[in-house]
Motif scaffolding. Structure first.
Motif, short mmCIF file in Angstrom:
data_model
loop_
_atom_site.label_atom_id
_atom_site.label_comp_id
_atom_site.label_asym_id
_atom_site.label_seq_id
_atom_site.Cartn_x
_atom_site.Cartn_y
_atom_site.Cartn_z
N UNK A 181 0.81 -1.21 0.00
CA UNK A 181 0.00 0.00 0.00
C UNK A 181 0.85 1.27 0.00
N UNK A 182 0.76 2.04 -1.08
CA UNK A 182 1.45 3.32 -1.16
C UNK A 182 0.75 4.31 -0.24
N UNK A 183 1.52 4.92 0.69
CA UNK A 183 0.90 5.82 1.66
C UNK A 183 1.43 7.25 1.58
N UNK A 184 2.56 7.44 0.86
CA UNK A 184 3.16 8.78 0.80
C UNK A 184 3.94 8.88 -0.51
N UNK A 185 3.77 10.02 -1.20
CA UNK A 185 4.47 10.20 -2.47
C UNK A 185 4.58 11.69 -2.80
N UNK A 186 5.77 12.08 -3.23
CA UNK A 186 6.00 13.47 -3.67
C UNK A 186 5.62 14.50 -2.62
N UNK A 203 -4.06 8.50 -1.00
CA UNK A 203 -5.30 7.89 -0.50
C UNK A 203 -5.14 6.38 -0.38
N UNK A 204 -5.54 5.82 0.73
CA UNK A 204 -5.49 4.37 0.91
C UNK A 204 -6.62 3.95 1.84
N UNK A 205 -6.93 2.68 1.80
CA UNK A 205 -8.01 2.12 2.62
C UNK A 205 -7.44 1.79 4.01
N UNK A 206 -7.82 2.56 5.02
CA UNK A 206 -7.31 2.35 6.38
C UNK A 206 -7.55 0.93 6.86
N UNK A 207 -8.70 0.38 6.56
CA UNK A 207 -9.05 -0.96 7.03
C UNK A 207 -8.15 -2.01 6.40
N UNK A 208 -7.85 -1.83 5.11
CA UNK A 208 -6.99 -2.80 4.43
C UNK A 208 -5.57 -2.76 5.00
N UNK A 209 -5.04 -1.57 5.23
CA UNK A 209 -3.68 -1.45 5.77
C UNK A 209 -3.66 -1.97 7.22
N UNK A 210 -4.67 -1.68 7.97
CA UNK A 210 -4.75 -2.19 9.34
C UNK A 210 -4.76 -3.72 9.33
N UNK A 211 -5.49 -4.30 8.41
CA UNK A 211 -5.51 -5.76 8.29
C UNK A 211 -4.12 -6.29 7.94
N UNK A 212 -3.40 -5.58 7.04
CA UNK A 212 -2.03 -5.98 6.71
C UNK A 212 -1.13 -5.93 7.94
N UNK A 213 -1.31 -4.91 8.76
CA UNK A 213 -0.46 -4.74 9.94
C UNK A 213 -0.73 -5.78 11.03
N UNK A 214 -1.73 -6.60 10.86
CA UNK A 214 -1.99 -7.69 11.80
C UNK A 214 -1.04 -8.86 11.57
N UNK A 215 -0.34 -8.88 10.44
CA UNK A 215 0.55 -10.00 10.11
C UNK A 215 1.78 -10.00 11.01
N UNK A 272 6.44 -5.24 6.17
CA UNK A 272 7.46 -4.69 5.28
C UNK A 272 7.14 -3.24 4.95
N UNK A 273 8.16 -2.40 5.09
CA UNK A 273 8.05 -0.99 4.76
C UNK A 273 9.05 -0.69 3.64
N UNK A 274 8.60 0.00 2.62
CA UNK A 274 9.45 0.32 1.47
C UNK A 274 9.59 1.83 1.33
N UNK A 275 10.82 2.27 1.17
CA UNK A 275 11.11 3.69 1.00
C UNK A 275 11.93 3.89 -0.27
N UNK A 276 11.48 4.80 -1.12
CA UNK A 276 12.22 5.17 -2.32
C UNK A 276 12.66 6.62 -2.17
N UNK A 277 13.99 6.84 -2.15
CA UNK A 277 14.53 8.19 -1.98
C UNK A 277 14.67 8.94 -3.30
N UNK A 278 14.80 8.17 -4.40
CA UNK A 278 14.93 8.78 -5.73
C UNK A 278 16.13 9.72 -5.85
N UNK A 279 17.25 9.30 -5.26
CA UNK A 279 18.47 10.10 -5.33
C UNK A 279 19.64 9.37 -5.97
N UNK A 280 19.53 8.05 -6.12
CA UNK A 280 20.64 7.26 -6.64
C UNK A 280 20.23 5.82 -6.84
N UNK A 281 21.25 4.92 -6.82
CA UNK A 281 20.99 3.51 -7.15
C UNK A 281 21.32 2.55 -6.00
#
Length: 408
Positions: free
Chosen positions: A350-355, A360-372, A376-385
């Motif tokens: 679920x993408x939660x932050x950009x630019x 917009x995201x479904x709070x219930x769906x992300x909350x359900x994911x967080x029950x696992x 996993x959290x993914x961060x893209x800095x867009x500064x290099x490789x």
């Protein structure tokens, strides 16, 4: 037995430090702890090339001092003796004498020189070892009923709730080379290592300088990329023993199979590190943070560790709260130069932050994911490789309960 092929490396999840040729291990209760094993050993048939990495805490426990001095003599050891329940840290000259006494006593039992025995400990800081219990234990530890890898991995535990071991095999010069590992640790873990002991054995033939190079490189990507609570202990150590009994040609960085060995060592170290992070005191979830698009490896690591070290992020994960603001805040105070409007953050799929703005995201769906159990959290800095992955755990009510009464 579960086997997984990975870059010519086979992972054996139910094996450990005795899979490599010429190693045995065991453990017993000598009376430091009530009803639990508290004295363990690993022994190689022949002296093994040794390499270690140690805590960054200025207060180094007595066993670490003794072990580092011993390894420095010829970069070899043949045995490891470890006790749990008492760290033998901040114990002054008597602590050093007790560590040396343990080393000498076990060397005598094995009939080998003292400097070929490494000693280490974990447990309560500031209390002298009960040598009246440990000395008789050393005299009995090599008895047949104590020999079992399961005994060793139980004997090194403190507040751990699960054992941590794994092994891999790869081909070097047409020879099967095994790498096995065991570890303990569930609290006071920090990216610079803390109350954590790691023991890795291999039957590879490799020189000390190259073994140490590989260990440091792998440690920076694995053991030094985990945290539970931000503390750094007095007793950290990861020790590798390589006895050469696989009889491959001497491994160096120029050897055609070098990458296969390092890959195997990294798999063992990473799996142990993840098990430690997941077993954080009171933890219910493993948190994995992957940072991509950094200008360099160091920046990627710093951002990842900043996120998993954040108490606010950790408590949000525990409470299944998709509070992306805490993640963004941890990125912002990491000290790495970033471009806020270029960053992307995702929690699982679920993408939660950009630019620079929330998505917009479904709070219930992300909350359900967080029950696992694995988040996993993914961060893209867009500064290099460059990229890095860090591991931590959630922060729960039980963490306070466990550490509020650790000595009692």
């Amino acid at each position: 037995m579960q086997a997984i092929s990975n870059h010519k490396v086979v992972v054996l999840k139910e094996k450990g430090v005795t899979l490599p040729k010429g190693f045995n291990a065991g453990g017993m209760n000598c009376g430091i702890k009530k009803g639990k094993l508290d004295l363990g050993y690993i022994v190689s048939e022949v002296p093994a090339t040794a390499a270690g990495v140690y805590t960054t805490n200025i207060f180094q426990a007595a066993p670490l001092v003794v072990t580092q001095e011993s390894i420095a003599k010829e970069h070899k050891i043949q045995a490891v003796l470890v006790n749990s329940g008492n760290a033998n840290a901040c114990t002054g000259e008597q602590g050093l004498k007790d560590a040396s006494t343990m080393q000498k006593a076990f060397a005598n039992e094995l009939g080998i020189p003292e400097h070929l025995v490494a000693v280490t400990a974990t447990g309560v800081i500031g209390e002298l070892l009960p040598m009246e219990k440990i000395n008789p234990g050393i005299g009995q530890i090599l008895q047949a009923e104590n020999e079992a890898e399961e005994n060793f991995i139980q004997a090194i535990l403190t507040t751990d709730t699960a054992v941590k071991h794994i092994a891999v095999q790869t081909q070097i010069d047409g020879k099967t080379v095994s790498i096995g590992g065991a570890a303990k640790g569930s609290g006071m873990i920090h990216p610079n290592m803390a109350t954590m002991l790691g023991f890795i054995t291999t039957d590879a033939n490799i020189a000390h300088e190259d073994l140490l190079f590989a260990l440091k490189e792998v440690t920076n990507q694995t053991f030094n990329m985990i945290t539970v609570d931000g503390d750094t202990s007095t007793n950290d150590m990861v020790l590798v023993m390589a006895n050469g009994l696989a009889e491959n040609n001497l491994l160096t960085k120029d050897h055609p199979d070098w990458d296969g060995f390092v890959t195997g060592l990294k798999i063992v170290s990473e799996e142990l590190a993840k098990k430690i992070a997941r077993d954080g005191e009171g933890a219910t979830k493993l948190i994995e943070v992957t940072v991509e698009g950094a200008q360099n490896q160091k920046d990627a690591s710093i951002v990842g560790k900043s996120i998993i070290s954040s108490s606010l992020v950790k408590t949000a994960i525990f409470g299944t709260d998709a509070n992306w603001g805490r993640i963004v805040t941890a990125i912002g105070y990491s000290g790495v130069q970033i471009q806020p409007n270029a960053i992307k953050v995702a929690i699982g799929p679920y993408q939660v932050f950009e630019n620079g703005l929330p998505c917009p995201f479904d709070e219930a769906e992300v909350k359900n994911y967080l029950e696992q159990e694995t988040i996993k959290i993914f961060v893209e800095l867009n500064l290099g490789n460059h990229s890095a992955t860090a591991w931590g755990c959630d922060l729960t009510y039980d963490y306070v309960k466990i550490n509020g009464s650790y000595r009692t």
